[in-house]
Each structure stands twice: as structure tokens, then as C-alpha cells.
Write an enzyme that holds these catalytic residues in place. Sequence first.
Site, PDB file in Angstrom:
ATOM      1  N   THR A   1      21.699 -41.747 -16.991  1.00  0.00           N
ATOM      2  CA  THR A   1      22.362 -42.992 -17.402  1.00  0.00           C
ATOM      3  C   THR A   1      21.508 -43.638 -18.503  1.00  0.00           C
ATOM      4  OG1 THR A   1      21.261 -44.099 -15.547  1.00  0.00           O
ATOM      5  CG2 THR A   1      23.562 -43.475 -15.238  1.00  0.00           C
TER       6      THR A   1
ATOM      7  N   LEU B   1      11.900 -42.674  -6.629  1.00  0.00           N
ATOM      8  CA  LEU B   1      10.758 -41.777  -6.831  1.00  0.00           C
ATOM      9  C   LEU B   1      10.128 -41.985  -8.207  1.00  0.00           C
ATOM     10  CD1 LEU B   1      11.596 -39.327  -8.941  1.00  0.00           C
ATOM     11  CD2 LEU B   1      12.769 -38.420  -6.947  1.00  0.00           C
TER      12      LEU B   1
ATOM     13  N   LYS C   1      18.102 -51.658  -7.255  1.00  0.00           N
ATOM     14  CA  LYS C   1      17.348 -50.715  -8.097  1.00  0.00           C
ATOM     15  C   LYS C   1      16.881 -51.404  -9.395  1.00  0.00           C
ATOM     16  CE  LYS C   1      15.694 -47.085 -10.001  1.00  0.00           C
ATOM     17  NZ  LYS C   1      14.443 -46.486  -9.598  1.00  0.00           N
TER      18      LYS C   1
ATOM     19  N   CYS D   1      12.755 -44.788 -17.297  1.00  0.00           N
ATOM     20  CA  CYS D   1      13.433 -45.775 -16.449  1.00  0.00           C
ATOM     21  C   CYS D   1      13.235 -47.229 -16.885  1.00  0.00           C
ATOM     22  CB  CYS D   1      12.986 -45.594 -15.005  1.00  0.00           C
ATOM     23  SG  CYS D   1      13.624 -44.066 -14.292  1.00  0.00           S
TER      24      CYS D   1
HETATM   25  N1  NAD Z   1      13.380 -39.787 -13.796  1.00  0.00           N
HETATM   26  C1  NAD Z   1      13.016 -40.664 -12.876  1.00  0.00           C
HETATM   27  O1  NAD Z   1      11.831 -40.840 -12.598  1.00  0.00           O
HETATM   28  C2  NAD Z   1      14.052 -41.471 -12.142  1.00  0.00           C
HETATM   29  C3  NAD Z   1      13.673 -42.205 -11.013  1.00  0.00           C
HETATM   30  C4  NAD Z   1      14.636 -42.940 -10.326  1.00  0.00           C
HETATM   31  C5  NAD Z   1      15.939 -42.957 -10.786  1.00  0.00           C
HETATM   32  N2  NAD Z   1      16.293 -42.253 -11.908  1.00  0.00           N
HETATM   33  C6  NAD Z   1      17.684 -42.282 -12.336  1.00  0.00           C
HETATM   34  O2  NAD Z   1      18.299 -41.052 -11.935  1.00  0.00           O
HETATM   35  C7  NAD Z   1      19.271 -40.644 -12.904  1.00  0.00           C
HETATM   36  C8  NAD Z   1      18.946 -39.249 -13.403  1.00  0.00           C
HETATM   37  O3  NAD Z   1      17.698 -39.312 -14.084  1.00  0.00           O
HETATM   38  P1  NAD Z   1      16.891 -37.997 -14.467  1.00  0.00           P
HETATM   39  O4  NAD Z   1      15.593 -38.431 -15.021  1.00  0.00           O
HETATM   40  O5  NAD Z   1      16.930 -37.050 -13.336  1.00  0.00           O
HETATM   41  O6  NAD Z   1      17.822 -37.429 -15.652  1.00  0.00           O
HETATM   42  P2  NAD Z   1      17.761 -36.008 -16.374  1.00  0.00           P
HETATM   43  O7  NAD Z   1      18.230 -36.226 -17.752  1.00  0.00           O
HETATM   44  O8  NAD Z   1      16.433 -35.361 -16.117  1.00  0.00           O
HETATM   45  O9  NAD Z   1      18.842 -35.134 -15.570  1.00  0.00           O
HETATM   46  C9  NAD Z   1      20.212 -35.382 -15.592  1.00  0.00           C
HETATM   47  C10 NAD Z   1      20.929 -34.029 -15.497  1.00  0.00           C
HETATM   48  O10 NAD Z   1      22.316 -34.229 -15.287  1.00  0.00           O
HETATM   49  C11 NAD Z   1      23.015 -33.178 -15.923  1.00  0.00           C
HETATM   50  N3  NAD Z   1      24.423 -33.551 -16.049  1.00  0.00           N
HETATM   51  C12 NAD Z   1      24.987 -34.522 -16.796  1.00  0.00           C
HETATM   52  N4  NAD Z   1      26.304 -34.570 -16.605  1.00  0.00           N
HETATM   53  C13 NAD Z   1      26.608 -33.621 -15.682  1.00  0.00           C
HETATM   54  C14 NAD Z   1      27.816 -33.176 -15.056  1.00  0.00           C
HETATM   55  N5  NAD Z   1      28.996 -33.743 -15.323  1.00  0.00           N
HETATM   56  N6  NAD Z   1      27.755 -32.162 -14.175  1.00  0.00           N
HETATM   57  C15 NAD Z   1      26.570 -31.571 -13.899  1.00  0.00           C
HETATM   58  N7  NAD Z   1      25.400 -31.956 -14.444  1.00  0.00           N
HETATM   59  C16 NAD Z   1      25.415 -32.961 -15.327  1.00  0.00           C
HETATM   60  C17 NAD Z   1      22.269 -33.027 -17.225  1.00  0.00           C
HETATM   61  O11 NAD Z   1      22.522 -31.768 -17.830  1.00  0.00           O
HETATM   62  C18 NAD Z   1      20.806 -33.194 -16.770  1.00  0.00           C
HETATM   63  O12 NAD Z   1      20.232 -31.936 -16.452  1.00  0.00           O
HETATM   64  C19 NAD Z   1      19.246 -41.727 -13.983  1.00  0.00           C
HETATM   65  O13 NAD Z   1      20.235 -42.671 -13.709  1.00  0.00           O
HETATM   66  C20 NAD Z   1      17.875 -42.339 -13.828  1.00  0.00           C
HETATM   67  O14 NAD Z   1      17.830 -43.657 -14.278  1.00  0.00           O
HETATM   68  C21 NAD Z   1      15.376 -41.499 -12.578  1.00  0.00           C
END
Ligand code: NAD
Length: 429
Positions: A82, A149, A203, A259
Site C-alpha cells: 500500500t 512486525l 496501525k 512504513c
Molecule cells: N515491511 C514491513 O516492515 C511492514 C510492517 C508492517 C506492515 N506492513 C504493511 O504490509 C503491507 C505489505 O508490505 P510489504 O513490505 O510486505 O510489501 P512488499 O512490496 O514487500 O510485498 C507486497 C507483495 O504483494 C504482491 N502483490 C501485489 N498485488 C498482488 C496480487 N493482486 N496478488 C498477489 N500478489 C500481489 C507484490 O508482487 C509484492 O510481492 C503494506 O501495506 C505495508 O504497509 C509492512
Amino acid sequence: MIGSGYVGLVSGACFADFGHDVVCVDKDAAKIDALLAGKMPIYEPGLDHLVSSNVAAGRLRFTTDLTEGVRGADAVFIAVGTPSRRGDGHADLSYVYAAAQEIAGALDGFTVIVDKSTVPVGTGDEVERIIREANPDADFAVVSNPEFLREGAAIDDFKRPDRIVIGGDDPRALEVMRQVYRPLHINRSPIVEMSRRGAELTKYAANAFLAVKITFINEIADLCEKVGADVQDVARGIGLDNRIGAKFLHAGPGYGGSCFPKDTLALLKTSQDYDAPQRIVEAVVGVNDNRKRAMGRKVIAACGGDVRGKTVAVLGLTFKPNTDDMRDSPAIAVIQTLQDAGASVRAYDPEGMEQAKLVLDGVAYCANAYEAMEGADALAIVTEWDAFRALDLGRVKSLLSAPILVDLRNIYPRDVVEKAGFAYHAVGR
Ligand SMILES: NC(=O)c1ccc[n+]([C@@H]2O[C@H](COP(=O)([O-])OP(=O)(O)OC[C@H]3O[C@@H](n4cnc5c(N)ncnc54)[C@H](O)[C@@H]3O)[C@@H](O)[C@H]2O)c1
């Protein structure tokens, strides 16, 4: 688990480790191919072993086929990105809504759709509407379950969270969620149940509060420099107060990462939409933005005010240690400020250089920390990887053409560095 990035892959692997059957789905075929070949698409300590052991035990699978992942699932987690939307800073929800649309067509039997991505208040309502419209007969409920996390400590954070937040009001869905998290609850991690909107806002409030804490101590650090105090003393002096707490009181080059920057901006957009200004967070966003380039100017000042034609060695590129994540890393602004002022940059990072190459041009990427220092006019430590905490200062001095050390993470004792013959510049000390 829809989305197999930092959150989806870690959550999926941990759930599998607790004995659940997990399918991690991603539309990025290269990512899934890598995982199928046993290669981790991201760097996260311990993840390779966790994934391989659960794949071997038959509890964890990978696919690009969302339908295959969703069919028969009791719970479908949305863990897609996001990011900030270009132009206005609102959270870009297009990946979440696209995932919801795809999930709708694959549902069979009662399914809990769990929003794990960080999403603004009301997104759960929209996900519900999308699925209902696309598949009016589907039996489902949407809950919010934000993830807290931290990259670099993700597995431990996931397995031993301070709390698990679940937002929703469908009793069947809440029961499924309690079952999914039961193994963690046995570790005494409290489950906090609330409304879906409450969970979505929790969050953002959590990340904004942490960003406030970091920014607060950074401004106190600036004051410490002016009045001749040491911010580490002040941080300890206030942090031992239980009402304040010692964490997130490390002065440095400003917060970055995937984030805090985007989540604080998204919270501000929500606050505008609902006409409930969040002035503290507004100030924090502005102060932190300024700080990153200010840290580049700090390095320039340490070099005597002019770096044209000079070379600066930079250690650490990722936004924090133990990750390869470069998203919004302060190192980007620090290096660009140096380059704008005419400096050349030689850099090293233990895990982040492949990602750094995608965002930073004109940097000489080196094979190790000491190679980065060869012939440089100053050394700047930007990310506090453990490997940089005990450099051989004699060797550092012999490699640099001027003994200037700018420690933007305050990892060295001033007296030791000065005794080794360096001009030492830290943050708030
Ligand atoms: N990275 C962190 O430390 C963290 C911590 C807490 C919350 N978050 C939240 O979690 C969410 C994900 O973050 P992230 O860092 O894991 O992102 P990221 O970019 O590492 O991973 C997201 C994945 O989703 C896949 N994707 C997108 N659309 C898709 C679909 N329709 N079908 C299948 N796969 C799809 C992408 O290819 C990508 O691999 C965000 O909202 C982020 O704010 C992240």
C-alpha cells in the site's frame, strides 16, 4: 496469503511453522520462481531456514495462481503493498482492491478475508463491497488484522508480538481468527478485539506515535548540540521513566523505511478527509523531511563546508540494519545532498547494495567497508550494521586521506575515536 513480500512471506512462513497449512501467492512470477527454487527474494535473518523447513514439512507452498491459494482456505490474508500514491500521498489501495476482486471469484464456503496490509479507515468496508458486488452469493466476512512486525526482527516479532489486533464484528470470523492465532496466544500475546475501523486506525496511530518519538529525540539532539549536552544521556534519563520508555529514543538521521514515511502521510490524508487535523504528525513529517538532507549538510560541514571534488565513504545504505530494504532510506537523501554539492561517494552495505543500485546513481559500490574508505576525505556511518560497530580505527585512519568520522547513528564513544586521531562528529553529542 495474498502477496509474498516482507509481511506476506514472513507471516505465511510463521503460520506454517505453527502448524497451519499455508499457500503464499504472489503475482510476481520471478518472486515465486525464486521461492520455489529455495531462494529468498528478500533478506530477513532466519527466513531461509524457516521457509525451507516448512516447505519440507509440506505445510508451506508457493504459487502465482490466486484461485489455487484461495480455494478451500478458512482465512485469506491480503498482504499486498500500500505505497504512497503519486501526487497526493494517500495510500495507493489499487493492489488491495485488485486482490479483493480476484479473491471474490475464487471463494468457496465460508471464508474470512483478513486485511493485513496497512490501509486507511474504511478500506475494509470497500473490500467487503467489492467482493459482495463481484460475487453476491459468497459467504464471507472481512476483518482487519494489521501487522506490527519490524524488518530485521520480523520472525521474532511475528511469533512473539506485543499484541494481536483484530477488528471486525462477525462472530464466525472472529472465531476463525482466534483459531489462526491460538498458537501465539498460548505465548501470552494478548489479542485485542475491536471494530474494523478501530483496528485500521490503530496501525496508523502506532506508527505515527513511534515517528513522533523518533522525531522528538532528534530535535532534542539538535538542542543538545547547541547547549553542550549529550542526547544519549538525556535519552537514558527520560527513557528509564516507565511512562516514556527507552525505545525509539535513538537520535539519528531521521526515520525512513517502507512504513513510517508513507503511513504518516496517509494518516494526514485521512485526517484531512475527516476534518480532524493531526498537527503533531504534520509537524513530524515536515521536521523529518528536512532532517535527511540536513544530515548530508552535516557531513559537508564536517569536511570544512565544501566537498566539491572530494570523496566521501558512506557505510550503510538500508534504512536500518538487518534488511535489504532501501525504501525511503535516509542514506538516499544524505548521498544525494553530497552529490549535489559536488562530492563523489564510495559506499558499502552488507545486504542493501542491489536495491541501492536501483535508486542511487553515480555511487561507487565497494566490496567491503574498508574498500569504501580507500582515499576518501571523510567517513560517514549512516546505518548501524553490527559490522560497522568495531571498525579497526587504525586501519580506517590509514585508508582515509583525512581522519574525519561522521557517526550519524552514535555508535562510537567520542573519546575512543578522538584518541585514535579522528575529528569526530556525532548526532546530539
Ligand atoms: N515491511 C514491513 O516492515 C511492514 C510492517 C508492517 C506492515 N506492513 C504493511 O504490509 C503491507 C505489505 O508490505 P510489504 O513490505 O510486505 O510489501 P512488499 O512490496 O514487500 O510485498 C507486497 C507483495 O504483494 C504482491 N502483490 C501485489 N498485488 C498482488 C496480487 N493482486 N496478488 C498477489 N500478489 C500481489 C507484490 O508482487 C509484492 O510481492 C503494506 O501495506 C505495508 O504497509 C509492512
